[in-house]
Design a protein around this motif. Structure first.
Motif, PDB file in Angstrom:
ATOM      1  N   LEU A 301       0.756  -1.197  -0.177  1.00 31.26           N
ATOM      2  CA  LEU A 301      -0.016   0.036  -0.054  1.00 31.26           C
ATOM      3  C   LEU A 301       0.857   1.191   0.207  1.00 31.26           C
ATOM      4  CD1 LEU A 301      -2.611  -1.021   2.825  1.00 31.26           C
ATOM      5  CD2 LEU A 301      -2.867  -1.097   0.192  1.00 31.26           C
ATOM      6  N   GLY A 302       2.242   1.274   0.526  1.00 30.71           N
ATOM      7  CA  GLY A 302       2.786   2.384   0.830  1.00 30.71           C
ATOM      8  C   GLY A 302       3.107   3.166  -0.721  1.00 30.71           C
ATOM      9  N   ASN A 303       3.004   4.448  -0.788  1.00 32.68           N
ATOM     10  CA  ASN A 303       3.181   4.955  -2.164  1.00 32.68           C
ATOM     11  C   ASN A 303       2.485   4.399  -3.127  1.00 32.68           C
ATOM     12  OD1 ASN A 303       5.312   6.914  -1.141  1.00 32.68           O
ATOM     13  ND2 ASN A 303       6.216   5.196  -0.109  1.00 32.68           N
ATOM     14  N   PHE A 304       1.462   4.176  -3.117  1.00 30.77           N
ATOM     15  CA  PHE A 304       0.637   3.181  -4.081  1.00 30.77           C
ATOM     16  C   PHE A 304       0.958   3.495  -5.502  1.00 30.77           C
ATOM     17  CE2 PHE A 304      -2.677   0.968  -6.006  1.00 30.77           C
ATOM     18  CZ  PHE A 304      -2.619  -0.292  -5.734  1.00 30.77           C
ATOM     19  N   ASP A 305       0.631   4.790  -5.595  1.00 30.83           N
ATOM     20  CA  ASP A 305       0.272   5.294  -7.299  1.00 30.83           C
ATOM     21  C   ASP A 305       1.139   6.515  -7.430  1.00 30.83           C
ATOM     22  OD1 ASP A 305      -1.059   7.194  -5.855  1.00 30.83           O
ATOM     23  OD2 ASP A 305      -2.859   7.158  -6.798  1.00 30.83           O
ATOM     24  N   GLY A 306       2.562   6.347  -6.554  1.00 32.07           N
ATOM     25  CA  GLY A 306       3.279   7.405  -6.657  1.00 32.07           C
ATOM     26  C   GLY A 306       3.046   8.706  -5.855  1.00 32.07           C
ATOM     27  N   THR A 307       2.008   8.534  -5.255  1.00 30.55           N
ATOM     28  CA  THR A 307       1.476   9.494  -4.110  1.00 30.55           C
ATOM     29  C   THR A 307       1.123   8.834  -2.870  1.00 30.55           C
ATOM     30  OG1 THR A 307      -0.624   9.300  -4.231  1.00 30.55           O
ATOM     31  CG2 THR A 307       0.218  10.624  -6.024  1.00 30.55           C
ATOM     32  N   HIS A 308       1.213   9.531  -1.573  1.00 30.80           N
ATOM     33  CA  HIS A 308       0.688   9.043  -0.635  1.00 30.80           C
ATOM     34  C   HIS A 308      -0.952   8.707  -0.472  1.00 30.80           C
ATOM     35  CE1 HIS A 308       4.761   9.547   1.329  1.00 30.80           C
ATOM     36  NE2 HIS A 308       4.765  10.703   0.759  1.00 30.80           N
ATOM     37  N   LEU A 309      -1.166   7.705  -1.104  1.00 33.08           N
ATOM     38  CA  LEU A 309      -2.599   7.549  -1.329  1.00 33.08           C
ATOM     39  C   LEU A 309      -3.398   6.950  -0.017  1.00 33.08           C
ATOM     40  CD1 LEU A 309      -4.903   7.491  -3.349  1.00 33.08           C
ATOM     41  CD2 LEU A 309      -4.133   5.302  -4.071  1.00 33.08           C
ATOM     42  N   TYR A 310      -2.725   5.981   0.667  1.00 29.61           N
ATOM     43  CA  TYR A 310      -3.382   5.494   1.894  1.00 29.61           C
ATOM     44  C   TYR A 310      -3.016   5.840   2.959  1.00 29.61           C
ATOM     45  CZ  TYR A 310      -5.496   1.634  -1.196  1.00 29.61           C
ATOM     46  OH  TYR A 310      -6.272   0.831  -2.035  1.00 29.61           O
ATOM     47  N   GLU A 311      -1.646   6.579   3.116  1.00 32.85           N
ATOM     48  CA  GLU A 311      -1.106   6.903   4.378  1.00 32.85           C
ATOM     49  C   GLU A 311      -0.991   8.570   4.255  1.00 32.85           C
ATOM     50  OE1 GLU A 311       2.605   6.272   1.372  1.00 32.85           O
ATOM     51  OE2 GLU A 311       0.626   5.227   1.899  1.00 32.85           O
ATOM     52  N   TYR A 312      -0.908   9.070   5.314  1.00 31.34           N
ATOM     53  CA  TYR A 312      -0.773  10.809   5.532  1.00 31.34           C
ATOM     54  C   TYR A 312       0.590  10.821   4.539  1.00 31.34           C
ATOM     55  CZ  TYR A 312      -4.634  11.192   8.836  1.00 31.34           C
ATOM     56  OH  TYR A 312      -5.997  11.249   9.380  1.00 31.34           O
ATOM     57  N   ALA A 313       0.572  12.084   3.970  1.00 35.48           N
ATOM     58  CA  ALA A 313       1.837  12.635   3.331  1.00 35.48           C
ATOM     59  C   ALA A 313       2.768  13.235   4.308  1.00 35.48           C
ATOM     60  CB  ALA A 313       1.389  13.637   2.374  1.00 35.48           C
ATOM     61  N   ASP A 314       2.246  13.802   5.402  1.00 44.45           N
ATOM     62  CA  ASP A 314       2.916  14.325   6.540  1.00 44.45           C
ATOM     63  C   ASP A 314       3.446  13.363   7.458  1.00 44.45           C
ATOM     64  OD1 ASP A 314       4.129  15.822   8.687  1.00 44.45           O
ATOM     65  OD2 ASP A 314       2.716  17.278   8.624  1.00 44.45           O
ATOM     66  N   PRO A 315       4.874  12.807   7.448  1.00 44.07           N
ATOM     67  CA  PRO A 315       5.450  11.831   8.349  1.00 44.07           C
ATOM     68  C   PRO A 315       5.224  12.209  10.011  1.00 44.07           C
ATOM     69  CG  PRO A 315       7.253  13.494   7.619  1.00 44.07           C
ATOM     70  CD  PRO A 315       5.897  13.850   6.677  1.00 44.07           C
ATOM     71  N   ARG A 316       4.712  13.394  10.222  1.00 43.43           N
ATOM     72  CA  ARG A 316       4.350  13.391  11.607  1.00 43.43           C
ATOM     73  C   ARG A 316       2.821  13.064  11.938  1.00 43.43           C
ATOM     74  NH1 ARG A 316       5.084  20.023  11.721  1.00 43.43           N
ATOM     75  NH2 ARG A 316       3.801  19.612   9.896  1.00 43.43           N
ATOM     76  N   LYS A 317       2.228  12.825  10.762  1.00 42.75           N
ATOM     77  CA  LYS A 317       1.036  11.879  10.972  1.00 42.75           C
ATOM     78  C   LYS A 317       0.956  10.838  10.462  1.00 42.75           C
ATOM     79  CE  LYS A 317      -3.184  14.086  10.652  1.00 42.75           C
ATOM     80  NZ  LYS A 317      -4.375  14.788  10.347  1.00 42.75           N
ATOM     81  N   GLY A 318       1.666  10.378   9.453  1.00 42.22           N
ATOM     82  CA  GLY A 318       1.604   9.401   8.674  1.00 42.22           C
ATOM     83  C   GLY A 318       2.613   8.175   8.875  1.00 42.22           C
ATOM     84  N   GLU A 319       3.595   8.236   9.665  1.00 43.56           N
ATOM     85  CA  GLU A 319       4.388   7.398   9.964  1.00 43.56           C
ATOM     86  C   GLU A 319       4.283   6.853  11.751  1.00 43.56           C
ATOM     87  OE1 GLU A 319       8.461   7.138   8.309  1.00 43.56           O
ATOM     88  OE2 GLU A 319       7.922   8.692   7.168  1.00 43.56           O
TER      89      GLU A 319
END
Length: 688
Positions: A301-319
């Motif tokens: 799922l990560g970086n699925f279509d070249g974008t942060h599709l399933y995850e938050y783009a901001d790593p402060r929320k997305g990781e």
């Protein structure tokens, strides 16, 4: 009007679809009806198509007399998507997909001649950069055995279910006032089958398959009186060491143990033997299977279509950096739909009776496991993760309305209020919540040397201050017997006899305490080793010449479950404060507590007395609520459990002496490191 405008926008977008996409499709494709109606697309865009798995993914179908497979995937950031598989020699150019709708980014294509069992992936070309990657199907029903990662075309409707009797009674069996005794297990390490290498040189062992696990587990669990099994995640996962908690396939039972139909057989078999099946489910985070910094992108799922599709783009929320995982973007309707659709698949298509939702606390707080400056506050400046809260409420509302009779259980370790209260009252809507506070307090207490327990008496009484604030499950879970925490029996102080006596007394208190029960595998017979996900339980401990204490502990757990089923006082008022009252919570000098469990009928009252020291007490007086005589229905110190045999084998007549806020009292023998259970026999019954 809004719906009509959205449909018009769909039509407009279809007319303006780029020529390159239309040129990629054969003329015959345009005669293939889509699995998606416009209303389906509307619901998906709103996050409310709870049967989305019926359209997304790979579905065998017959179109105009031609058999094949319909493929569909969500990839709004893609410029082009094609299907690759063993049916087209993994050629990225031969099978392009059709963009069903540009804004939603749903791609679809029917491929004739593909059969169940075919391997496939999606090749995604991003519209934003040079990102080209092969991805496993997020909605795939099956995946190759690790380390291979291709999806497998599957038909999940082949199994003929035989569990109608269970399904009709399920809601009653899982009611708040029903006995719920849960046996938690990791399917890969409960029991193995020894096998010899083909060369015959060495011995090794292997997992039980779903079909092998079913009869062995059903017989064992039913004999011990557990009402349910709870499986650590069987949603597909890449590494064994994650135990299934870092998921890659939210719609696929792990192929380690068999096929989707094999897992349906497992659930069906358990139901036919009157055992419910709960599944650990992880919507809190997912496997970070790629390295975008070095352009090493994983298949999931990560970086699925070249974008942060399933995850938050901001790593402060997305990781979750400590876990090495991504966090779902709960602000996207399509992501919420993906997760709720997964929940519905397990409940509807696999007849799972409930979901235990993992790591809920990590979802509720934006600063969970994050240092100052490593998280972003919500729109009000607080730490509450409002989008995740909305998702959990939507999830639980969907489960209760779409799959009545099923339950959801939150693994939530904080004081967030109303976790197991309805959403219309401001709650999160879960059926139950794990009582992590009780578990930690009691495990801390039980590890203290007996002579010092008097100074920690609050550990065993504090949980009753909040026991009815939620609908609780009392867990002794897998997390407490790994990572150098010791097994349950090895947490107990004292010599061999005292260790087993301590654990029996603890279990007796646990089964008497308000709340449903959960015990992780191996705890029922006192396995010495910590749990190891790669090894079978130490079943040899239950047979000679091993110490008989192990089998005797298992017998005690069986009898606790029998008592739990037979005595209404332990369940019918389990969610009501009327079902519990202290007799004496204050005898810290002796580390003794006594309490009552009640039902609607006085004669069904049970009295629990727990002695957490090795000192026996003769002529120990406790208050009782009724006149008459009392008799012992269970004593963890009985010799057939491995105890010293200090029991109350005669009736215990009450006297009119007021004691401990009770109008009557009895004098009994209180054995060492033991829990005893008493029941009244009224004067009328004696005369009869």
């Amino acid at each position: 009007m809004l719906f009509l405008e959205i449909l018009r926008s769909y039509d407009k977008d279809e007319k303006h679809m780029t020529t390159s996409h239309s040129q990629q499709q054969s003329d015959s494709h345009h005669h293939v009806p889509s699995l998606f109606s416009d209303f389906d697309l509307y619901l998906f865009g709103q996050g409310r198509d709870y049967r989305i798995y019926e359209k997304m993914g790979a579905h065998p179908r017959v179109v105009n007399g031609v058999a094949g497979v319909n493929f569909a995937v969500w990839a709004p950031g893609a410029r082009a998507v094609s299907i690759i598989g063993d049916f087209n020699n993994w050629d990225r150019e031969s099978t392009p997909m059709h963009l069903r709708h540009k804004e939603l980014g749903v791609w679809e294509h029917f491929v004739p001649g593909v059969n169940v069992g075919a391997l496939y992936k999606y090749t995604i070309t991003s519209r934003y950069n040079d990102y080209i990657v092969d991805k496993t199907d997020p909605y795939g029903f099956s995946t190759e055995v690790r380390p291979q990662t291709a999806s497998i075309v599957s038909d999940i409707h082949r199994h003929s279910w035989q569990d109608n009797a269970w399904m009709l009674q399920r809601e009653k069996r899982q009611d708040l006032n029903a006995p719920l005794s849960i046996y938690e297990l990791h399917p890969g390490s409960w029991r193995h089958i020894p096998e010899r290498h083909q060369e015959g040189a060495t011995e090794e062992d292997r997992y039980l398959t779903y079909r092998e696990l079913a009869p062995a587990l059903a017989e064992y669990v039913k004999d011990l009186g557990f009402t349910h099994v709870e499986l650590t995640p069987i949603t597909e996962y890449p590494t064994d060491a994650s135990w299934g908690y870092q998921v890659t396939g939210y719609y696929a039972p792990t192929s380690r143990f068999g096929t989707p139909e094999d897992f349906q057989y497992f659930v069906d078999y358990m139901h036919q033997h009157e055992i419910g099946v709960l599944l650990d489910w992880v919507p809190s985070h997912f496997s970070q299977d790629g390295d975008p910094v070095h352009h090493l992108h994983g298949p999931q799922l990560g970086n699925f279509d070249g974008t942060h599709l399933y995850e938050y783009a901001d790593p402060r929320k997305g990781e979750h950096k400590e876990w090495g995982t991504y966090v779902f973007d709960y602000g996207k309707s399509e992501v919420k739909n993906f997760l709720i659709g997964s929940a519905m698949l397990w409940l509807h298509e696999y007849h799972i009776d409930g979901l235990r939702v993992d790591a809920v606390a990590s979802m509720l707080y934006l600063d969970y496991l994050r240092d100052p400056g490593q998280w972003t506050p919500n729109i009000h400046g607080g730490r509450e993760h409002l989008e995740a809260v909305d998702f959990l409420r939507q999830l639980n509302d969907a489960v209760s309305t779409q799959e009545p009779g099923t339950i959801t259980i939150a693994e939530e370790s904080t004081t967030w209020p109303f976790v197991s209260r309805p959403t219309y009252t401001g709650g999160l809507g879960f059926s139950y919540k794990w009582n992590m506070g009780w578990m930690h307090d009691m495990l801390e207490y039980m590890q203290i040397d007996h002579i010092h327990r008097r100074y920690h008496h609050n550990n065993i009484t504090f949980s009753l201050m909040y026991a009815y604030s939620e609908n609780f499950v009392l867990p002794l879970s897998h997390d407490e017997v790994v990572h150098i925490k010791h097994s349950l029996i090895n947490k107990m102080p004292g010599d061999l006899w005292q260790k087993f006596a301590n654990l029996r007394a603890f279990y007796g208190y646990m089964w008497g305490h308000p709340g449903k029960k959960l015990l992780f595998m191996g705890g029922e017979f006192g396995q010495w080793r910590e749990w190891n996900f790669a090894e079978s339980l130490d079943w040899h401990l239950l047979t000679p010449p091993s110490d008989p204490h192990h089998a005797q502990l298992r017998d005690f757990v069986r009898d606790l479950n029998t008592l739990y089923h037979q005595e209404p006082a332990l369940s019918v008022l389990d969610s009501s404060e009327q079902g519990f009252s202290w007799i004496d919570p204050n005898d810290s000098d002796n580390s003794v507590i006594s309490f009552m469990r009640r039902s609607h009928r006085p004669e069904e009252t049970l009295i629990f007395v727990c002695n957490f020291t090795p000192t026996p007490h003769h002529n120990y007086r406790i208050g009782v609520p009724y006149t008459g005589a009392y008799y012992e229905v269970l004593n963890s110190d009985a010799t057939h459990y491995g105890g010293s045999g200090l029991i109350n084998d005669a009736l215990l007549p009450s006297s009119p002496l007021h004691w401990q806020s009770c109008p009557h009292s009895i004098v009994l023998t209180l054995p060492p490191l033991a829990t005893i259970v008493l029941k009244p026999r009224t004067l009328e019954n004696n005369n009869a």
